[in-house]
Design a protein around this motif. Structure first.
Motif, short mmCIF file in Angstrom:
data_model
loop_
_atom_site.label_atom_id
_atom_site.label_comp_id
_atom_site.label_asym_id
_atom_site.label_seq_id
_atom_site.Cartn_x
_atom_site.Cartn_y
_atom_site.Cartn_z
N SER A 1 13.47 -39.74 119.93
CA SER A 1 12.85 -38.52 119.41
C SER A 1 13.73 -37.94 118.31
O SER A 1 14.95 -38.04 118.38
N GLY B 1 8.81 -38.84 116.86
CA GLY B 1 9.49 -39.91 117.57
C GLY B 1 8.61 -41.12 117.77
O GLY B 1 7.42 -41.10 117.43
N THR C 1 8.18 -39.19 123.52
CA THR C 1 8.66 -40.09 122.48
C THR C 1 10.07 -40.52 122.79
O THR C 1 10.85 -39.81 123.40
N GLU C 2 10.41 -41.73 122.35
CA GLU C 2 11.73 -42.29 122.60
C GLU C 2 11.98 -43.39 121.59
O GLU C 2 11.28 -44.40 121.65
#
Lengths: 336, 675
Positions: A263, A283, A260-261
């Protein structure tokens, strides 16, 4: 009789009262009560009615006092009659053949109990279902490819350390998270997607009061063409308020997950221990994860979260030892 | 990572209390696990995520604090690089066999050093940061690793045969005795450094004993490499050796810090150990690595975060973190061109930049909104929750839900009469208690029963969960069907059978039947298999005494075990309404004499098939045995209900039916009416 005639009005009234109350008390049928009512209070020739009729002949002062007394006696006789009547209605103090002692112990149907983890998971399912999320389930023995690689954790990724893993073979492991289910679902469904995936996961950790080789996890995933981090934080806060109460305090901070980005992690404030407790990681789904399942990250965005029902139940019910969940002790289970 | 506050203050002004600072660090993504007070010193224990090796250093944490508290990061003299000229020349030859093994390499030799203990200020700092001081030369490398995040190593120059430093991949079977005195066999293709004759360094993990600094060391070779992180990590895992150095080398290190560290190392050695520079300052750049230029359309930031953060704010945030920003004036939408600093090699995509903006802006300032997109309408969204209904049902019948361990020990597998070699097991168990993937729910249930027998007389438990069976069809994954299994103490065979039937009723499962069955787990002649449309979907019966004894259980236990996958696929909410009967039913009782071993279920089946749809119901209500009936005979009384949807059945209609039924009973079961 002569002596009665010589009584004054007040004395007559008091005599009538005491005699009448005695008779009411010994009357033991509705019929007798009704007869007494007519004899004493009957409109034309009731004994008390007759005395009332004599009142106007009395001198003013005596009339006033006797009148007051007569009214009081009328009221108390009426009351006594009514009470006796009610008493008879309730069985007249007799224990009938069909009498039930309602305070005696019940004959209980067999009573079973739902496991506290199931309870928490069901509550979570209900909250998320309200928001359009479907619960899905998948394999616990999972391919490394689905548990790690498609989530951007290649074989030599340092983040694999955080999730120490049980392997069955080179390619097959016990899933360390329920995220592989997200991959499987995205491979077979087009956005919009809203799912949660509760289930067992495994970590190769030393065993203690908060760690077991297997425990539960619940992840969630949303993919559509307009979602954002504010939706993610909004949904997670909504969830915490539903599960822990409207006044629960939550906070969000930055974190790192390879898949995830940006997060984040979320904590809830635990009033009892006066501590912030980490309850979930989340995220925005990394665009490369979406690419891995043939979803175009230029068109769609997604977010995901993961939380532990064990942890949620421990906070929710104040349980101190995770091992209670898995040893089947009825003294524990019967509390739920 | 232990970080003393006084050390941080050399690089950034801090006016917040330790608690306030911890809160700010947490919110932006650096979790403070603990704040320790040691006299006047405050030491933060930080949890650094694997993407941020830059924060495995005082300087990195100070830079982060400068950004989140709007302070200047102080570039002190400690970080300025001076030029040095060697005074004498000691020969040294550097060779990196494959550039990928070590894309950056700085080396310098210092002659005439005096190895002794470090000054108190240095020793104290090391201790506060969790490291043990040894000799000045070693302490300096550790000190700089903590300060700059770059691990270095000091070799005794005179022990390097041929004055050669050859960085190469290890070959199969090579060994080295490391500083801690342990002989370690290296996995193939990890990185080692050798001199002319021998391996002297297990690169990135630990130096070799054969080249270590001792109090006798006069000349020192200081090296500062950046290795291939993947090889470091593999080696570290393969030999289970994790050091402060390997924890950094296995991540993407700052492309400039290695040089600064080497220069500072040289300065500190000259200052604290004396001596003079005795070689060129060697700086090998084997692979050029350019930081990426990332286009960042501001609109994209807004879409991902869901809030509008002004261009000024975005620029401020990114520059405070050391990013270089160029504006793209010709772009259609406001777009920045962003280059990360040398220490942020985790940043490659605009999503990475979005995270930087979000975390510094502060997630707790975000508005709380619920999803506004379309709600999915996939078919599976509307499936009933059969699991929940099943569990609710069993709870209603007085059963308690348990969750057993999925991983069990070999003993438990054997107790339920399964050959351990025919199960699935993990290759790397933590303990033998959690080694085998359960092939049945029974061990867990019986363990729970055994535990509870001390406190309860009557116990009823169930579990719904997966079991694991080796896959014979060639799939990589084992089979892992969900099972539903329950146990009840006492002689409750018929209660358990009733419970299964009631469950089927709730789930609208029809066409099931029970057949006698023999199974090692159950007592002889006290078990049945459960069939659904001719396929077996489970079993029930009274559990075998020896099995129960092996779990220390006293008394009888009834069990059911169902294939929940099949139940799941057969359950339905479809119900077809049947018009209520218009014509009255006729009931009559038949008393039959049959052989003792005739199954009542078969008699009923015969009655129903012979009578056809006019037999709407048939149930036994009395069974008895009497020698007067004949040897090995029993009498069964069965009540039958006849009913037609079309007319009132006459006596004659019933008589015809009865005769048909009796004929069939006689033919199939030698059953005759009792005299």
């Amino acid at each position: 009789m002569e002596s009665v005639l010589t009584l004054n009005m007040k004395e007559k009234l008091n005599l009538l009262k005491s005699k009448a109350l005695q008779e009411i008390s010994s009357a033991n049928s509705f019929e007798k009560i009704e007869n007494l009512r007519i004899r004493l209070l009957g409109r034309k020739s009731g004994e008390l009615t007759l005395l009332f009729q004599g009142l106007p002949k009395l001198p003013l002062q005596e009339r006033k006092e006797a009148g007051q007394l007569a009214n009081e006696i009328k009221k108390s006789l009426e009351q006594a009659l009514l009470e006796k009547e009610n008493y008879l209605k309730k069985g007249g103090g007799k224990v009938s053949k069909n009498w039930l002692d309602v305070t005696a112990p019940a004959i209980l149907p067999p009573i079973g109990h739902t496991h506290p983890l199931t309870r928490v998971i069901n509550e979570a399912k209900d909250i998320f279902r309200y928001l359009g999320f479907t619960s899905v389930d998948g394999p616990e023995a999972e391919l490394d490819e689905y548990n790690f690689q498609k989530l951007l954790l290649h074989k030599d990724h340092p983040a694999r350390d955080v999730q120490s893993t049980y392997y069955i073979s080179e390619e097959v492991l016990l899933r360390t998270q329920t995220s592989p289910m997200q991959i499987r679902y995205m491979e077979r469904h087009k956005p919009p997607i809203r799912i949660i995936s509760p289930g067992r996961v495994y970590r190769r950790d030393a065993i203690d009061a908060t760690h077991l080789p297997g425990f539960f996890q619940m992840e969630g995933l949303l993919v559509d063409d307009q979602t954002s981090l504010t939706h993610l934080i909004g949904v997670l806060t909504f969830f915490c308020k539903r599960l822990f109460g409207e006044n629960v305090k939550t906070r969000v901070y930055g974190h790192h997950f390879p898949y995830t980005e940006p997060s984040i992690e979320m904590e809830v404030y635990h009033e009892k221990s006066k501590k912030w407790l980490e309850i979930l990681g989340a995220g925005m789904v990394h665009p490369n994860v979406l690419r891995n399942v043939d979803i175009d990250p230029e068109v769609y965005r997604g977010w995901a979260f993961g939380m532990g029902p064990d942890r949620l139940a421990m906070i929710r019910y104040g349980i101190d030892d995770i091992r209670h969940f898995y040893n089947g002790d009825l003294r524990f289970l019967e509390q739920f | 990572m232990l970080v003393p506050l006084s050390w941080l203050k050399e690089y950034v002004d801090i006016s917040l209390t330790p608690e306030e600072l911890a809160e700010k660090l947490l919110v932006s993504g650096t979790k403070v696990e603990d704040i320790r007070r040691q006299g006047e010193e405050v030491v933060f224990d930080l949890e650094i995520t694997p993407n941020r090796p830059d924060e495995l250093s005082i300087v990195g944490v100070a830079r982060e604090i400068a950004a989140i508290t709007n302070r200047e990061f102080k570039v002190t003299s400690a970080l300025t690089i001076r030029n040095v000229q060697p005074e004498t020349i000691k020969p040294i030859e550097i060779k990196v066999e494959k550039p990928l093994l070590c894309p950056r390499y700085a080396v310098v030799v210092i002659d005439g050093v005096e190895v002794k203990t470090s000054p108190e200020w240095l020793a104290k700092r090391l201790e506060r940061a969790g490291m043990r001081p040894l000799y000045n030369l070693i302490d300096i490398t550790n000190y700089l690793m903590l300060e700059l995040g770059q691990p270095m190593h000091a070799f005794d120059y005179d022990k390097i045969v041929g004055h050669q430093m050859i960085v190469r991949a290890s070959r199969k079977g090579e060994k080295i005795v490391t500083l801690d005195g342990a002989e370690r066999a290296m996995p193939e293709d990890s990185i080692v450094i050798q001199d002319r004759d021998k391996i002297i360094d297990l690169a990135g993990l630990m130096g070799g004993e054969n080249s270590e600094i001792t109090p006798k060391t006069k000349t020192v070779l200081l090296h500062s490499p950046i290795y291939d992180p993947v090889r470091i990590r593999r080696a570290s895992k393969a030999i289970s050796l994790r050091t402060e150095a390997s924890a950094r080398f296995e991540k993407l290190l700052d492309l400039e810090a290695y040089l600064a560290a080497a220069r500072r190392g040289l300065d500190m050695i000259l200052e604290l150990a004396g001596g003079e520079v005795a070689s060129e300052f060697i700086n090998e750049v084997l692979i050029p690595i350019e930081p990426p230029n990332i286009e960042l359309p501001l609109e994209k930031v807004h879409k991902v975060l869901g809030i509008k953060i002004s261009e000024d704010q975005v620029v401020n945030i990114l520059s405070s973190l050391g990013f270089t920003i160029n504006f793209l004036p010709l772009a259609n939408v406001p777009t920045l061109n962003v280059t990360p600093p040398s220490w942020r090699r985790d940043i490659n995509l605009l999503e990475d930049l979005t995270e930087e903006v979000g975390r510094i802006y502060g997630y707790n300032k975000f508005p709380l909104t619920l999803p506004s997109g379309q709600v999915p309408t996939h078919e599976d969204a509307f499936h009933p929750d059969w699991e929940r209904r099943t569990k609710a049902m069993l709870k209603g019948f007085g059963l308690n839900e348990v969750y057993g361990h999925t991983l069990i020990n070999q003993d438990a597998v054997k107790k339920i009469k399964i050959d351990p070699s025919e199960t699935v097991k993990v290759n790397n168990p933590m303990s033998s208690d959690f080694e085998y993937l359960r092939p049945s729910l029974l061990p867990g249930l019986l363990q729970a029963l055994s535990l509870n027998q001390r406190f309860y007389k009557e116990i009823a438990l169930f579990e719904l969960g997966r079991i694991f069976i080796p896959n014979e069809k060639g799939s990589k994954l084992p089979e892992q069907p969900k099972k539903l299994s329950g146990i009840l103490t006492g002689n409750k065979f018929y209660q358990v059978k009733g419970l299964v039937q009631a469950l089927f009723e709730e789930l609208n499962i029809k066409d099931y039947s029970f057949e006698p069955s023999e199974n090692d787990l159950y007592l002889p002649q006290q078990a049945a298999k459960i069939l659904l449309k001719d396929g077996v979907i489970g079993s029930l019966g009274m559990l075998n005494q020896s099995l129960l004894q092996s779990f220390d259980i006293k008394g009888g236990v009834a069990n059911f075990d169902l294939d929940f996958e099949k139940i799941h696929s057969s359950a339905t909410d479809e119900v077809k309404y049947q018009p209520l009967p218009k014509y009255p039913a006729v009931e009559e009782d038949l008393a039959l004499v049959v052989n003792k071993d005739v199954l009542v279920g078969n008699l009923i089946a015969t009655i129903k098939s012979a009578g056809g749809s006019l037999v709407v119901w048939a149930q036994p209500f009395d069974v008895y045995e009497d020698l007067r009936l004949g040897l090995n005979k029993k009498s069964i009384a069965i009540r039958i209900k006849y009913q037609s949807p079309e007319k009132t059945l006459t006596d004659n209609d019933v008589k015809v039916l009865r005769q048909k039924i009796l004929k069939a009973l006689e033919k199939e079961h030698e059953g005759v009416l009792r005299e």
